[in-house]
Design an enzyme around this catalytic site. Structure first.
Site: not given
Ligand code: E4P
Length: 214
Positions: A83
């Site tokens: 990522k």
């Molecule tokens: C995605 O890969 C992120 O880990 C995640 O969806 C972020 O979510 P949040 O905005 O609720 O922290």
């Protein structure tokens, strides 16, 4: 639509897996830190629970550092997806990692134009954060609609991974638009299963059954 769980909690990942709900897992530095585990131990534990794509995020911010960090993460297990944040240096790194056959998930995407650039760099997944856009009074799901249109216009194979999903409505909308994947916390996945008429109906069936037995 594939379903990933957005979590660093191995108990809930296991429970979701046992329910047959999930195809993969996403984590981020905040979730990993919340788990209290050493990052590699956490990711390796997840690989033992789910046999599907598992996103592990880099914490470097220059291509020169992201590339070796991503290569290192990818060596941990065949299912690791690296990522990478959607910054210019991140896109350079995605291009290089893709050329080496490493899968990437470009994260922190907030616009369709950013998503187009990530696809050009060769990203395997793009993660637009719908909930965080809603948080600032912008319609997050519109970005998913725009990305779907643009990717289909040009035949990009980058998979849309709707992220920062906070409600069953995000889930439903993503499925209607044709998002390839959604990642959601366990609370949202559980909320999807519930319907008051299901609970009432079951209660009635069981009480009628009891009466019939008398
Ligand atoms: C995605 O890969 C992120 O880990 C995640 O969806 C972020 O979510 P949040 O905005 O609720 O922290």
């Amino acid at each position: 639509m594939k379903i990933f769980i957005d979590s660093g909690d191995t108990n809930e990942i296991r429970e979701a897996q046992e329910m047959g709900l999930i195809d993969g897992v996403t984590t981020n530095p905040s979730l990993a830190s919340k788990s209290g585990k050493v990052f590699k131990d956490l990711i390796m534990e997840i690989t033992q629970i789910v046999d599907g794509p598992i996103s592990a995020e880099v914490v470097s911010t220059t291509a020169a550092e992201i590339i070796p960090e991503g290569e290192g993460l990818a060596k941990w297990h065949k299912n690791i997806v690296v990522k990478v944040p959607l910054i210019p240096e991140g896109l350079k790194a995605v291009k290089a990692l893709t050329a080496k056959g490493i899968k990437t998930n470009v994260t922190l995407c907030f616009s369709a134009s950013q998503a187009l650039l990530a696809a050009k760099a060769g990203a395997t997944y793009i993660s637009p954060f719908v909930g965080r856009l809603d948080d600032i009074s912008t319609e997050g799901m519109q970005v998913i609609r725009d990305i779907r249109l643009i990717y289909d216009n040009y035949g990009y194979e980058t998979q849309i991974l709707t992220a920062s999903a906070r409600s069953p409505m995000h889930f439903l909308e993503a499925a209607k638009i044709g998002s390839d994947v959604i990642t959601a916390p366990f609370s949202v996945l559980k909320a999807l299963m519930h319907h008051p008429l299901t609970d009432l109906g079951l209660q009635k069936f069981l009480s009628d059954w009891e009466k019939a037995k008398k």
